[in-house]
Design a protein around this motif. Structure first.
Motif, mmCIF file in Angstrom:
data_model
loop_
_atom_site.group_PDB
_atom_site.id
_atom_site.type_symbol
_atom_site.label_atom_id
_atom_site.label_comp_id
_atom_site.label_asym_id
_atom_site.label_seq_id
_atom_site.Cartn_x
_atom_site.Cartn_y
_atom_site.Cartn_z
ATOM 1 N N ARG A 1 7.465 -4.212 -0.015
ATOM 2 C CA ARG A 1 6.137 -3.669 -0.313
ATOM 3 C C ARG A 1 5.589 -2.873 0.863
ATOM 4 N NH1 ARG A 1 4.225 -9.193 -3.275
ATOM 5 N NH2 ARG A 1 5.318 -8.791 -5.216
ATOM 6 N N ARG B 1 3.045 6.770 1.617
ATOM 7 C CA ARG B 1 1.906 7.350 2.331
ATOM 8 C C ARG B 1 2.386 8.488 3.248
ATOM 9 N NH1 ARG B 1 -0.497 2.817 3.803
ATOM 10 N NH2 ARG B 1 0.708 2.638 5.713
ATOM 11 N N PHE C 1 5.136 1.185 0.650
ATOM 12 C CA PHE C 1 3.772 1.686 0.793
ATOM 13 C C PHE C 1 3.699 2.686 1.950
ATOM 14 C CE2 PHE C 1 -0.738 1.500 1.870
ATOM 15 C CZ PHE C 1 -1.324 1.563 0.615
ATOM 16 N N SER C 2 4.297 2.328 3.090
ATOM 17 C CA SER C 2 4.260 3.215 4.261
ATOM 18 C C SER C 2 5.020 4.512 4.005
ATOM 19 C CB SER C 2 4.846 2.503 5.477
ATOM 20 O OG SER C 2 4.016 1.445 5.860
ATOM 21 N N LEU D 1 -5.115 1.802 -2.526
ATOM 22 C CA LEU D 1 -5.604 0.554 -1.960
ATOM 23 C C LEU D 1 -6.989 0.385 -2.575
ATOM 24 C CD1 LEU D 1 -5.247 -1.748 0.098
ATOM 25 C CD2 LEU D 1 -6.233 -0.238 1.812
ATOM 26 N N TYR E 1 1.345 1.129 -6.194
ATOM 27 C CA TYR E 1 2.287 2.190 -5.859
ATOM 28 C C TYR E 1 3.479 2.107 -6.791
ATOM 29 C CZ TYR E 1 4.456 -1.711 -3.433
ATOM 30 O OH TYR E 1 5.005 -2.930 -3.143
ATOM 31 N N VAL F 1 -8.165 -6.840 -1.723
ATOM 32 C CA VAL F 1 -7.715 -5.532 -2.194
ATOM 33 C C VAL F 1 -6.293 -5.645 -2.744
ATOM 34 C CG1 VAL F 1 -9.174 -4.190 -0.621
ATOM 35 C CG2 VAL F 1 -6.898 -4.906 0.103
ATOM 36 N N ASP F 2 -5.943 -4.724 -3.596
ATOM 37 C CA ASP F 2 -4.594 -4.652 -4.154
ATOM 38 C C ASP F 2 -3.973 -3.304 -3.796
ATOM 39 O OD1 ASP F 2 -4.494 -7.157 -5.425
ATOM 40 O OD2 ASP F 2 -5.568 -6.393 -7.172
ATOM 41 N N LEU F 3 -2.659 -3.326 -3.586
ATOM 42 C CA LEU F 3 -1.902 -2.113 -3.307
ATOM 43 C C LEU F 3 -1.207 -1.690 -4.595
ATOM 44 C CD1 LEU F 3 -0.137 -3.306 -0.027
ATOM 45 C CD2 LEU F 3 -2.312 -2.112 -0.238
#
Length: 131
Positions: free
Chosen positions: A70, A78, A74-75, A86, A99, A95-97
Motif C-alpha cells: 500500500r 503520487r 501510493f507513493s 486521501l 488508489y 482517513v482512507d487511502l
C-alpha cells in the motif's frame, strides 16, 4: 452474442476482432485496453515486498508486505501524478487511502511500480533475495 476477448498478438487475432465488431448488434461496446500485470511481474512485486518488509524499518516500525504494498503503490502513483486520494473515512475515524489496485494495473504501470521499489530498496540497502 456472448462476450468475446481477442488478444491482439497477430494479424489473425486482429482480423477476428474486426469480424466480431462487424457482426455485433448496434449498441454493443468495444473496449481496447492494455493487458494487466504479468505473472512474472506479480512474482517480482511480492518478492520485493517480502524483502523490504524483512529489512526496512520505517520511522521506528517494521511493516508486513501488505502495508508495504500500500505504501509503495501510493507513493509511486503520487510520483507519476496519478493523484491517489486521501479522504476522511466514512466512519469519521481517520482517513482512507484510495488508489488503483495492483491487480488492475497494466504491464507498463506495474513495471514502473517495480522500478520504484528497486529504487526505494537501493536507497535503504535492501538485499534482494527472491529468485
Amino acid at each position: 452474442m456472448n462476450k468475446q476477448y481477442f488478444i491482439l498478438a497477430h494479424d489473425t487475432a486482429r482480423e477476428m476482432a474486426i469480424q466480431a465488431i462487424m457482426n455485433a448488434p448496434d449498441g454493443y461496446v468495444v473496449e481496447v485496453k492494455e493487458p494487466t500485470r504479468t505473472l512474472a511481474q506479480n512474482s517480482t512485486l511480492h518478492g520485493q515486498l517480502n524483502d523490504i518488509s524483512e529489512q526496512v524499518v520505517w520511522h521506528t516500525q517494521k511493516f508486513n508486505p501488505v502495508i508495504w504494498k500500500r505504501l509503495s503503490t501510493f507513493s509511486y502513483l503520487r510520483e507519476i501524478n496519478e493523484k491517489p486520494l486521501l479522504i476522511p473515512a466514512l466512519d469519521q475515524s481517520g482517513v482512507d487511502l484510495i488508489y488503483e489496485k495492483t491487480s488492475h494495473m497494466g504491464v507498463k504501470m506495474m513495471t514502473g511500480l517495480i522500478d520504484w521499489n528497486f529504487a526505494f530498496g537501493a536507497e535503504h540497502n535492501v538485499r534482494w533475495t527472491y529468485a
